[in-house]
Design an enzyme around this catalytic site. Sequence first.
Site, PDB file in Angstrom:
ATOM      1  N   ASN A  84     -15.021  -2.790   4.817  1.00 36.70           N
ATOM      2  CA  ASN A  84     -14.020  -2.655   5.871  1.00 36.70           C
ATOM      3  C   ASN A  84     -14.631  -1.959   7.078  1.00 36.70           C
ATOM      4  OD1 ASN A  84     -10.972  -0.709   6.236  1.00 36.70           O
ATOM      5  ND2 ASN A  84     -11.511  -2.622   7.197  1.00 36.70           N
ATOM      6  N   GLY A  85     -14.467  -2.585   8.260  1.00 35.69           N
ATOM      7  CA  GLY A  85     -14.917  -1.935   9.476  1.00 35.69           C
ATOM      8  C   GLY A  85     -15.575  -2.864  10.470  1.00 35.69           C
ATOM      9  N   CYS A 126      -6.522   7.688   4.492  1.00 40.57           N
ATOM     10  CA  CYS A 126      -5.794   7.978   5.727  1.00 40.57           C
ATOM     11  C   CYS A 126      -6.284   9.291   6.322  1.00 40.57           C
ATOM     12  CB  CYS A 126      -4.302   8.050   5.455  1.00 40.57           C
ATOM     13  SG  CYS A 126      -3.323   8.450   6.911  1.00 40.57           S
ATOM     14  N   GLN A 170       0.842  -1.195   0.000  1.00 44.92           N
ATOM     15  CA  GLN A 170       0.000   0.000   0.000  1.00 44.92           C
ATOM     16  C   GLN A 170       0.876   1.244   0.000  1.00 44.92           C
ATOM     17  OE1 GLN A 170      -2.446   1.586   3.449  1.00 44.92           O
ATOM     18  NE2 GLN A 170      -4.115   0.795   2.181  1.00 44.92           N
ATOM     19  N   LYS A 223      -8.176   2.359  -1.717  1.00 43.62           N
ATOM     20  CA  LYS A 223      -8.832   2.257  -0.418  1.00 43.62           C
ATOM     21  C   LYS A 223      -9.349   3.635  -0.046  1.00 43.62           C
ATOM     22  CE  LYS A 223      -8.325  -0.211   3.907  1.00 43.62           C
ATOM     23  NZ  LYS A 223      -8.021   0.566   5.097  1.00 43.62           N
TER      24      LYS A 223
END
Length: 695
Positions: free
Chosen positions: A535-536, A433, A402, A472
Amino acid sequence: MDGGENDSHQGSSLVIHQTTEQLIARCIAPVKKDFIRPPPDRTTSSQNDTVSIPNDKPPLLAKEKKSKRQLKRERRQDQKSTKNLCPEISKSGDVNSCRYQDKCRFSHDIEAFKAQKPDDLEGECPFLKSEGSCPYGLSCRFLSTHEEGKPLSSNGLEKRSEVNGFSKDVQKLLWKNKMTYPKADAKLKALGLFSKPKVNNLGNKDGDDKCVQSEENGSGVVTSELENNDGVDKCHLSDDDGLCGVAADSGSKLECSAEVKKDDDITRELESDIICPLKRRKTEENCEDVETENEGVSVVDQNVDGSCIKSEPEAGPEAIAPETDLSLKLHSREKKLIDFREKLYLAPLTTVGNLPFRRVCKVLGADVTCGEMAMCTNLLQGQASEWALLRRHSSEELFGVQICGAYPDTVARTVELIEKECTVDFIDINMGCPIDIVVNKGAGSALLTKPMRMKSVVEVASGTVDIPITIKVRTAYFEGKNRIDSLIADFSSWGASAVTIHGRSRQQRYSKLADWDYVYQCTKKAPNNLQVVGNGDVFSFVDWNNHKTECPELATCMIARGALIKPWLFTEIKEQRHWDISSGERLNIFKDFVHFGLQHWGSDTKGVETTRRFLLEWLSYTCRYIPVGLLEVVPQRINWRPPSYYGRDDLETLMASDSAADWVRLSEMLLGKVPEGFTFAPKHKSNAYDRAENG
């Protein structure tokens, strides 16, 4: 006292008098009454405590500012001490084996080294079975297990199982800005985005170079893990819950002059970097100096695959053939495809998601692994610590890296360099991010506010390399203003093979649970040729099943914080069961990590202490796990705060402690006593769950 920890202690005292429903409503884990105990008294430190960790945050210590020359002189003096035996002499056992002799920066006094060397650790040298001989020789902390009469180390690394080593020749080219990027520059010109790299300031506009490092907390760690002072947010967590930040040091052994340093060494280096973050001018003498340092490191420090692409020193960025490169470029539909469907995907986890941890997760059932997030400008500047994040183990069958950058030119040149120097199955671009130091420079989730730049970044990256490009993202930059649903139809046309959607906004950070309904909504709008990964908050096989049932179009779910707290989650999903794992089985997992860590960071004293520190970072997460047999309601939710409780045995009780002193005791069971003066403070607040200040 930390607000989250205060709530946890208060919940411990009230848990006996509240119903299970009341406890769950307060996000306190409903532990069976028989196991509840009063919270430990932290007002006075125990005499046996090796470390003392404040409940709020580490104090800011004023550090004496020193010049780079002074810091270098101190490091050289430390190298010359008897505790640092010359690696060549250590490997061979022959005092005459060092070609530098009196000019060597390390000690040649074998007897003095043996006199101060700590006692050997219990167990067997981690290199004997895998490589046949130990590359650390006399420095190995398992020297007593080496076979007598057998050479201390071999000359080759035929059985070396790590790849993506960083060549010194490539590093020199990057330092001198003599590396060429014909594919990237051709694609940038075709899209009208070409800009010539600046000398010794390559891609500085990204701001993701050394500016991500800070000394303001006095701990010598990377700002991305501490910048926001909110505990969990620190890019210490994967974009799911974490870990999208700049790694403090994934700690590969491929860095110049023994990359894995003690904390004070790291601090001094960071301080010197901050003084002049982009000063990368290297004279011929300086480069030779670095080469000499590398030659003084043990065998595992050397480049393994030797995959150096030697560009002509006199060649510049203009020396490209755009027509040729474009005519040979594969169309995005002709690229190799990555199938993420139904595979268990371990998220890129900063600091804790290092190579040994990924190996542990592979053993426990992970299918896809991804390296820690690397900053594009750091890679382009030839920072060995950043290149260490791209290291890959042979057991990682489906492995990606990544990267994070703000502008198309730096991203394009980075992906071309990675394709040329590394063996990876996909490259993931982080656009989620949330930390300030990255966002303020236009990278990470800041790209969510600039869809045209997102498009340029993805297009140029996918058009430069044949490796599949994935991205992402978070749901949005601002809470309540979700926008991925309006962009997701375009991701595949830009060239992305897959997109991971973290169900939180940048503003939300890691507070509240992930919005999976919105993830489902985006997934259903995605074109058929774009795989969507959710995701999560995946923390049990029940969570996994629910997401797959609610949205069959979802390719898979990425697992982040759940894997940090209980890495056997991958086994639970594959076997569809709640594993009431015993304390002994958990200890065996830690033993595996230690074994892999010693192979990766080294079996000498420095490698042992590096392994210890990464183990302690991981233990600061695993203490949040509550054994299945102790819960009134199964499964545990990721946002439940554990009350103070007794385990079913002393080891389980020790593993449940949120005290850093107890984590140190666990490390001593595996790696022996800590050195005199040892201190440890986690780079995140493991007890910060859902607090307002998290966003």
